[in-house]
Design a protein around this motif. Sequence first.
Motif, PDB file in Angstrom:
ATOM      1  N   LEU A   1       0.846  -1.197   0.000  1.00 55.83           N
ATOM      2  CA  LEU A   1       0.000   0.000   0.000  1.00 55.83           C
ATOM      3  C   LEU A   1       0.886   1.254   0.000  1.00 55.83           C
ATOM      4  O   LEU A   1       1.820   1.347   0.805  1.00 55.83           O
ATOM      5  N   PRO A   2       0.592   2.199  -0.875  1.00 53.18           N
ATOM      6  CA  PRO A   2       1.469   3.383  -1.016  1.00 53.18           C
ATOM      7  C   PRO A   2       1.138   4.464   0.018  1.00 53.18           C
ATOM      8  O   PRO A   2       0.925   5.637  -0.324  1.00 53.18           O
ATOM      9  N   PHE A   3       1.072   4.065   1.284  1.00 58.41           N
ATOM     10  CA  PHE A   3       0.721   4.992   2.359  1.00 58.41           C
ATOM     11  C   PHE A   3       1.640   4.725   3.550  1.00 58.41           C
ATOM     12  O   PHE A   3       2.055   3.579   3.794  1.00 58.41           O
ATOM     13  N   ALA A   4       1.909   5.795   4.308  1.00 54.34           N
ATOM     14  CA  ALA A   4       2.733   5.664   5.515  1.00 54.34           C
ATOM     15  C   ALA A   4       1.967   4.866   6.574  1.00 54.34           C
ATOM     16  O   ALA A   4       0.724   4.812   6.557  1.00 54.34           O
ATOM     17  N   ALA A   5       2.726   4.279   7.499  1.00 53.82           N
ATOM     18  CA  ALA A   5       2.105   3.567   8.622  1.00 53.82           C
ATOM     19  C   ALA A   5       1.184   4.520   9.382  1.00 53.82           C
ATOM     20  O   ALA A   5       1.427   5.733   9.437  1.00 53.82           O
ATOM     21  N   THR A   6       0.113   3.959   9.936  1.00 51.74           N
ATOM     22  CA  THR A   6      -0.861   4.647  10.812  1.00 51.74           C
ATOM     23  C   THR A   6      -1.533   5.842  10.129  1.00 51.74           C
ATOM     24  O   THR A   6      -1.871   6.817  10.783  1.00 51.74           O
ATOM     25  N   SER A   7      -1.755   5.791   8.817  1.00 50.73           N
ATOM     26  CA  SER A   7      -2.341   6.924   8.081  1.00 50.73           C
ATOM     27  C   SER A   7      -3.850   7.026   8.213  1.00 50.73           C
ATOM     28  O   SER A   7      -4.411   8.095   7.956  1.00 50.73           O
ATOM     29  N   PHE A   8      -4.528   5.930   8.545  1.00 47.21           N
ATOM     30  CA  PHE A   8      -5.995   5.905   8.440  1.00 47.21           C
ATOM     31  C   PHE A   8      -6.648   5.495   9.761  1.00 47.21           C
ATOM     32  O   PHE A   8      -6.076   4.724  10.535  1.00 47.21           O
ATOM     33  N   ASP A   9      -7.879   6.007   9.967  1.00 47.93           N
ATOM     34  CA  ASP A   9      -8.684   5.612  11.134  1.00 47.93           C
ATOM     35  C   ASP A   9      -9.433   4.307  10.855  1.00 47.93           C
ATOM     36  O   ASP A   9      -9.768   3.575  11.790  1.00 47.93           O
ATOM     37  N   ILE A  10      -9.759   4.089   9.599  1.00 48.46           N
ATOM     38  CA  ILE A  10     -10.516   2.896   9.203  1.00 48.46           C
ATOM     39  C   ILE A  10      -9.864   2.325   7.943  1.00 48.46           C
ATOM     40  O   ILE A  10      -9.611   3.069   6.986  1.00 48.46           O
ATOM     41  N   VAL A  11      -9.599   1.037   7.946  1.00 46.70           N
ATOM     42  CA  VAL A  11      -9.070   0.365   6.744  1.00 46.70           C
ATOM     43  C   VAL A  11      -9.947  -0.860   6.491  1.00 46.70           C
ATOM     44  O   VAL A  11     -10.083  -1.735   7.361  1.00 46.70           O
ATOM     45  N   SER A  12     -10.554  -0.899   5.317  1.00 49.45           N
ATOM     46  CA  SER A  12     -11.481  -1.988   4.997  1.00 49.45           C
ATOM     47  C   SER A  12     -11.049  -2.702   3.723  1.00 49.45           C
ATOM     48  O   SER A  12     -10.289  -2.158   2.907  1.00 49.45           O
ATOM     49  N   CYS A  13     -11.581  -3.894   3.554  1.00 49.94           N
ATOM     50  CA  CYS A  13     -11.367  -4.650   2.316  1.00 49.94           C
ATOM     51  C   CYS A  13     -12.538  -5.608   2.167  1.00 49.94           C
ATOM     52  O   CYS A  13     -12.832  -6.383   3.080  1.00 49.94           O
ATOM     53  N   ARG A  14     -13.220  -5.526   1.027  1.00 49.46           N
ATOM     54  CA  ARG A  14     -14.449  -6.315   0.860  1.00 49.46           C
ATOM     55  C   ARG A  14     -14.360  -7.194  -0.389  1.00 49.46           C
ATOM     56  O   ARG A  14     -13.956  -6.732  -1.467  1.00 49.46           O
ATOM     57  N   PHE A  15     -14.783  -8.436  -0.247  1.00 46.94           N
ATOM     58  CA  PHE A  15     -14.941  -9.384  -1.363  1.00 46.94           C
ATOM     59  C   PHE A  15     -13.677  -9.512  -2.222  1.00 46.94           C
ATOM     60  O   PHE A  15     -13.756  -9.625  -3.453  1.00 46.94           O
ATOM     61  N   THR A  16     -12.511  -9.499  -1.579  1.00 49.06           N
ATOM     62  CA  THR A  16     -11.259  -9.563  -2.342  1.00 49.06           C
ATOM     63  C   THR A  16     -10.295 -10.619  -1.820  1.00 49.06           C
ATOM     64  O   THR A  16      -9.485 -11.143  -2.591  1.00 49.06           O
TER      65      THR A  16
ATOM     66  N   VAL B   1      -3.277  -3.593   8.318  1.00 48.92           N
ATOM     67  CA  VAL B   1      -3.033  -3.310   9.742  1.00 48.92           C
ATOM     68  C   VAL B   1      -1.950  -2.246   9.877  1.00 48.92           C
ATOM     69  O   VAL B   1      -2.049  -1.323  10.695  1.00 48.92           O
ATOM     70  N   ARG B   2      -0.931  -2.325   9.031  1.00 48.34           N
ATOM     71  CA  ARG B   2       0.172  -1.348   9.100  1.00 48.34           C
ATOM     72  C   ARG B   2      -0.321   0.081   8.903  1.00 48.34           C
ATOM     73  O   ARG B   2       0.070   0.991   9.634  1.00 48.34           O
ATOM     74  N   VAL B   3      -1.214   0.295   7.922  1.00 49.54           N
ATOM     75  CA  VAL B   3      -1.610   1.680   7.610  1.00 49.54           C
ATOM     76  C   VAL B   3      -2.745   2.180   8.504  1.00 49.54           C
ATOM     77  O   VAL B   3      -3.154   3.329   8.399  1.00 49.54           O
ATOM     78  N   CYS B   4      -3.268   1.323   9.384  1.00 51.07           N
ATOM     79  CA  CYS B   4      -4.313   1.723  10.327  1.00 51.07           C
ATOM     80  C   CYS B   4      -3.648   2.273  11.597  1.00 51.07           C
ATOM     81  O   CYS B   4      -2.669   1.702  12.080  1.00 51.07           O
ATOM     82  N   ARG B   5      -4.202   3.353  12.132  1.00 52.01           N
ATOM     83  CA  ARG B   5      -3.600   3.922  13.355  1.00 52.01           C
ATOM     84  C   ARG B   5      -4.018   3.101  14.573  1.00 52.01           C
ATOM     85  O   ARG B   5      -5.076   2.450  14.554  1.00 52.01           O
ATOM     86  N   PRO B   6      -3.244   3.140  15.648  1.00 57.23           N
ATOM     87  CA  PRO B   6      -3.705   2.507  16.893  1.00 57.23           C
ATOM     88  C   PRO B   6      -5.040   3.136  17.311  1.00 57.23           C
ATOM     89  O   PRO B   6      -5.214   4.351  17.240  1.00 57.23           O
ATOM     90  N   GLY B   7      -5.977   2.310  17.691  1.00 58.45           N
ATOM     91  CA  GLY B   7      -7.331   2.793  18.009  1.00 58.45           C
ATOM     92  C   GLY B   7      -8.233   2.824  16.782  1.00 58.45           C
ATOM     93  O   GLY B   7      -9.443   3.027  16.897  1.00 58.45           O
ATOM     94  N   GLY B   8      -7.660   2.637  15.597  1.00 60.78           N
ATOM     95  CA  GLY B   8      -8.458   2.590  14.370  1.00 60.78           C
ATOM     96  C   GLY B   8      -9.064   1.208  14.175  1.00 60.78           C
ATOM     97  O   GLY B   8      -8.746   0.257  14.900  1.00 60.78           O
ATOM     98  N   ARG B   9      -9.950   1.104  13.191  1.00 61.16           N
ATOM     99  CA  ARG B   9     -10.671  -0.145  12.961  1.00 61.16           C
ATOM    100  C   ARG B   9     -10.243  -0.795  11.642  1.00 61.16           C
ATOM    101  O   ARG B   9     -10.151  -0.126  10.617  1.00 61.16           O
ATOM    102  N   VAL B  10     -10.016  -2.098  11.724  1.00 60.97           N
ATOM    103  CA  VAL B  10      -9.671  -2.888  10.535  1.00 60.97           C
ATOM    104  C   VAL B  10     -10.873  -3.770  10.223  1.00 60.97           C
ATOM    105  O   VAL B  10     -11.346  -4.516  11.090  1.00 60.97           O
ATOM    106  N   VAL B  11     -11.381  -3.645   8.989  1.00 60.49           N
ATOM    107  CA  VAL B  11     -12.625  -4.314   8.606  1.00 60.49           C
ATOM    108  C   VAL B  11     -12.359  -5.249   7.428  1.00 60.49           C
ATOM    109  O   VAL B  11     -11.849  -4.822   6.391  1.00 60.49           O
TER     110      VAL B  11
END
Length: 265
Positions: free
Chosen positions: A111-126, A141-151
Amino acid sequence: MTTHATPAAATSHAAHITDQFTRQAEIFARSRALHCKAALDLLVDAARPAPADVSLDVACGPGSVALAFAERVAHASGLDATEAMLDQARKAAAKAAIANVSWHRGDAYALPFAATSFDIVSCRFTMHHLEQPARAFAEMVRVCRPGGRVVLCDAMASDDEAKAAAFNAMERHRDPSTVQFRTLGYLRGMFPAAGLPPPDESFFAVPFTLEEMVTRSFPVGDDREQLRATLAAAIDGDALGMDARRDGDAVRFAYQSVVLVAVKG
Ligand SMILES: C[S@@+](CC[C@H](N)C(=O)[O-])C[C@H]1O[C@@H](n2cnc3c(N)ncnc32)[C@H](O)[C@@H]1O
């Protein structure tokens, strides 16, 4: 904003992904069953979005999940490897006049994003299209911030091994970019394996008729007759674990699906 990172080096599997999702993009984007409000709300609600959040949907396809998040967060991003899918996403955003969204071409494995960049990271039907699901999940998980949600959302294979094998064989014929649909236990186990707590789970079904499935598919060798025959034969004993049944002239199926969500510690 649109970025154009180059997806990982082409492999024969990557070629299947590009081929299938370039051909499927338009019909996939039109599917009501996949993009209905109820299915999107189930996933978005599970992520408990807040107005100041920023979200990322990995392998966003035609963008329906990212656009559903965009209505509930400050900014939503969608990333996909297939340009034709991103074209559908851009069109859908323009049609709905949604501006707080960005589309990125890229690879779920890098993923072309720094660690902990997002509050929510999701992935569906993939996940069932990925040869290394744990590697892509680790990136989420890497790009989700601590306290953020991985879906994580996907359709599931039956716990009955014979039904799961028949379902996966049918799916690999129907769409050769499929690697394997996994069981609920497998998907659930990805969370502790990636250092996350056990996920909360919500279940739903994505319904199709036999003819809808045949029409929207680009099977191996364009052999729709084999696909039709396999699906029709699956009514007896629900051989694919898809709740197959006759309903008047139609044959109905459903992809048994799950949304799993955990807070990153
Ligand atoms: C079945 S579609 C799901 C689209 C969308 N998530 C949805 O639920 O509507 C799978 C998507 O995964 C994308 N994809 C497959 N492998 C990928 C990878 N390694 N990196 C990024 N996207 C990928 C495909 O291009 C396709 O758009």
